[in-house]
Design an enzyme around this catalytic site. Sequence first.
Site: not given
Length: 388
Positions: A72-73
């Site tokens: 999710s970065t």
Amino acid sequence: MSEHAPPVHGDCDARFVAVRTAFEENFRDRGELGAAVSVTVGGETVVDLWGGWADPGRTRAWERDTLVNVWSTTKGPVALCAHILADRGLLDLDAPVADYWPEFAAAGKEGVLVRHLLSHRAGLAGLREPHSLAEFYDWELTTSRLAATEPWWEPGTRSGYHASTYGFLVGEVVRRVSGLLPSAFLEREVTGPLGIDFTIGLPEKEAGRAAELVPPPAAPAGEQAAVFAQLTPVAIAALTNPLLGAADAMSPEWRAAEIPAANGHGTARAIAALYGVFAGRGTYGGRRVLSAEAVERVREGQGKCLDLVLGAGFGHETEIALGLWLSGPRGSYGPNPRAYGHDGFGGSCGLADPEAGVSMGYVMNRMGPRIADDPRKTALIDALYSAL
């Protein structure tokens, strides 16, 4: 450093030796396998370190250009795509999503605004019908199902982390406005011109540079059952439909797919550069990517609440801005409550602090059990701010 800790390579400005020390301690004391960290201050790289192993068998050293799936970065760069379009007057964050994606108005979603997608407030944290991994890789099928489904809660009233759906929702708006999927838009507008080593998905020719992910340690069966029993239906949908793991993220199918919430691949240097656009108030590498006003808009808080998906895990209120999480009173991204960033499942993170002019990227391959605030990330951030 113990004899079992691998050597650390790269450069570190003398002022930030505390970051190097924390990075070494991650290997010695916090179970690190392979990792990299990069820090920029005022657009200049002051820390660029890497070390350890790119595979669990410890046969491949982590190199300067080792890539890894950052989960999710990836959401930060996807938010950047939407904000570039808004900055150019091509996308109105206060307009209904259906203005750009007419099919989205189905099932009572005609009032859902673009800002609701960016801030995880659209009520579409997960699909209600079973959605297989093969279906997840199908962009048209996944976005059409999201367009047809009804929200889990009244949009705009609460956040509920859109773990997997975020990239399809924001990404389809980017596609409808620009004609390009987020991967192609990001490459054309940002990573290509700035020479940033980051892609959504991973070209087959780059697979040899990719580190192998090691899954988090499995909790005892009884503990797993207790955690699962606490999950609400919307949390189950958001986190398990489909259920994703480390092995999936190393498959050719995953790497070939467009999954803008979760399959970004890059180096720590690349993450620091992408989040450096926000830290530099819209400018990075001598190029203006966003206006200063747009950078402020990105961190416009949308209201604190106990997140409807992650609330049980966090146990405290959080606040999502327009695409990234605010550091807030708990200091997830350092002591400035208006700093902001995004974590990736297992530990990676990107951080931006415009007041300090600081960005940081941290990537690793041994995944921890947390969705956010991994102890290795926290140690690096604490060390960084101790040096400022």
